[in-house]
Design a protein around this motif. Structure first.
Motif, mmCIF file in Angstrom:
data_model
loop_
_atom_site.group_PDB
_atom_site.id
_atom_site.type_symbol
_atom_site.label_atom_id
_atom_site.label_comp_id
_atom_site.label_asym_id
_atom_site.label_seq_id
_atom_site.Cartn_x
_atom_site.Cartn_y
_atom_site.Cartn_z
ATOM 1 N N ARG A 74 0.099 16.665 113.914
ATOM 2 C CA ARG A 74 0.938 17.355 114.902
ATOM 3 C C ARG A 74 0.188 18.552 115.489
ATOM 4 N NH1 ARG A 74 5.404 18.683 111.713
ATOM 5 N NH2 ARG A 74 5.619 16.487 111.276
ATOM 6 N N ARG A 122 0.704 14.535 108.327
ATOM 7 C CA ARG A 122 1.573 14.529 109.515
ATOM 8 C C ARG A 122 1.539 15.900 110.195
ATOM 9 N NH1 ARG A 122 7.173 12.995 107.444
ATOM 10 N NH2 ARG A 122 7.783 12.991 109.613
ATOM 11 N N ALA A 123 1.566 16.942 109.384
ATOM 12 C CA ALA A 123 1.522 18.307 109.938
ATOM 13 C C ALA A 123 0.191 18.546 110.652
ATOM 14 C CB ALA A 123 1.707 19.317 108.812
ATOM 15 N N SER A 125 5.852 9.182 112.127
ATOM 16 C CA SER A 125 6.724 8.989 110.967
ATOM 17 C C SER A 125 5.885 8.633 109.745
ATOM 18 C CB SER A 125 7.724 7.876 111.250
ATOM 19 O OG SER A 125 7.056 6.635 111.215
ATOM 20 N N LYS A 126 6.491 8.791 108.594
ATOM 21 C CA LYS A 126 5.787 8.495 107.333
ATOM 22 C C LYS A 126 5.380 7.017 107.295
ATOM 23 C CE LYS A 126 6.881 11.151 103.617
ATOM 24 N NZ LYS A 126 7.687 11.618 102.511
ATOM 25 N N LEU A 154 0.953 12.835 102.499
ATOM 26 C CA LEU A 154 1.423 12.290 103.774
ATOM 27 C C LEU A 154 2.030 13.387 104.644
ATOM 28 C CD1 LEU A 154 3.051 8.818 103.003
ATOM 29 C CD2 LEU A 154 0.710 9.317 103.668
ATOM 30 N N ASN A 155 2.798 14.276 104.029
ATOM 31 C CA ASN A 155 3.402 15.369 104.798
ATOM 32 C C ASN A 155 2.327 16.285 105.386
ATOM 33 O OD1 ASN A 155 6.005 14.510 104.401
ATOM 34 N ND2 ASN A 155 6.319 15.746 102.562
ATOM 35 N N ALA A 156 1.303 16.576 104.578
ATOM 36 C CA ALA A 156 0.216 17.438 105.050
ATOM 37 C C ALA A 156 -0.521 16.761 106.204
ATOM 38 C CB ALA A 156 -0.747 17.723 103.909
ATOM 39 N N HIS A 204 3.294 11.931 98.374
ATOM 40 C CA HIS A 204 4.230 12.398 99.405
ATOM 41 C C HIS A 204 3.774 13.707 100.030
ATOM 42 C CE1 HIS A 204 7.046 9.179 99.236
ATOM 43 N NE2 HIS A 204 7.027 9.227 97.909
ATOM 44 N N ARG A 205 3.239 14.586 99.204
ATOM 45 C CA ARG A 205 2.729 15.861 99.735
ATOM 46 C C ARG A 205 1.536 15.602 100.665
ATOM 47 N NH1 ARG A 205 0.908 18.878 95.286
ATOM 48 N NH2 ARG A 205 1.823 17.475 93.776
ATOM 49 N N SER A 207 5.119 12.907 116.866
ATOM 50 C CA SER A 207 6.204 12.773 115.877
ATOM 51 C C SER A 207 5.923 11.573 114.972
ATOM 52 C CB SER A 207 7.536 12.600 116.595
ATOM 53 O OG SER A 207 7.444 11.473 117.445
#
Lengths: 195, 95
Positions: free
Chosen positions: A180, A176-177, B6-7, A172-174, A169-170, B4
């Motif tokens: 962006r 996405r950031a 998404s996951k 995927l978040n990294a 999860h960390r 944006s």
């Protein structure tokens, strides 16, 4: 011909003195190891060289392999991980542009616009993946290329299932950031070009 | 790329790009031959070890035999020469 039902551990115990047992282990794992190295290096040439080194090292040390409750695959992935880490360290000293990556970039202009955009998206995502720390790259390769479960990945990486889930999860978040921020950068560059 | 993201979309994209690749058949076959056929049945083979030991043993025995023959040849030659000298000196004394 070996019994296909014979598990990796039994084969590993015999592989030190029985070349056919090692051959069977080789057949079972060559593709996994090759895939892992290919996605960590990004080109087939280095993937072949490093895969060969992994199996040569495995052959030299398989006689001393001990069953400590960790799958044989995890042992092979560990060898591959160490060799890839050495490879990255050597390359950081002498940076080179991989030829296939260069070729892929130069071919973009020949594709229709939509295909070019998709290719650009893929390249961008691959770049983000390669910028991740080694353990996160390893996690993504095992999850998406090898289709392993979190528990299996945990066995290979020597972590608990919960730790793998959290790391995923960390990661995927990294990503996405990072996506962006790259998108914002390119939008800024486009607007500056228009001015 | 969609800003944006998404996951779920990111997971979809990763499934699309991180796909298994197949190493070349030639590479897989060549590496197997190098690891299993040549290395495995080569210097590690017990038959090969026996053949090497037997060959070395035969070479050692043959060379020792040759050395002994040369040594005995020298000794007999020296014996012949000294014998002839002794006989010559004995005839001289008799006459």
């Amino acid at each position: 011909m070996k019994d296909p039902a014979m598990d990796d551990m039994s084969l590993a115990r015999r592989a030190g003195s029985d070349p056919e047992a090692f051959g069977e282990l080789y057949e079972r794992h060559i593709r996994k190891i090759y895939n892992y190295i290919y996605y960590r290096t990004g080109n087939h040439h280095d993937a072949e060289d490093l895969t060969e080194m992994v199996f040569q090292r495995a052959l030299r040390h398989v006689a001393t392999f001990e069953d400590k409750g960790v799958p044989f695959t995890a042992w092979l992935y560990r060898i591959a991980h160490n060799l890839v880490a050495n490879w990255h360290r050597d390359r950081s000293r002498r940076p080179v542009v991989p030829l296939d990556q260069h070729a892929a970039v130069s071919e973009v202009a020949e594709y229709p616009e939509s295909e070019a955009m998709a290719l650009e998206e893929t390249e961008l995502l691959m770049r983000i993946v390669r910028q991740l720390p080694p353990d996160r790259q390893e996690l993504l390769i095992l999850k998406f290329v090898e289709r392993m479960s979190n528990a299996e990945i945990g066995e290979v990486m020597g972590r608990s299932e919960g730790a793998i889930k959290s790391l995923y999860h960390r990661t995927l978040n990294a990503m996405r950031a990072e996506a962006r921020s790259l998108e914002e950068e390119s939008a800024k560059a486009r607007s500056e070009k228009k001015k | 790329m969609d800003a944006s993201l998404s996951k779920h979309r990111l997971e979809e994209l990763l499934s699309d790009i991180l796909v298994p690749v197949e190493p070349s058949v030639k590479f897989v076959r060549r590496l197997r031959a190098r690891l299993v056929t040549y290395h495995g049945r080569g210097p590690l083979s017990s038959w090969m070890v026996i053949v090497v030991i037997a060959t070395v043993f035969l070479l050692v025995v043959t060379s020792i035999g040759l050395i002994i023959r040369i040594f005995l040849g020298w000794v007999s030659l020296i014996g012949l020469i000294s014998n002839r000298r002794r006989m010559k000196s004995e005839t001289r004394v008799a006459t």
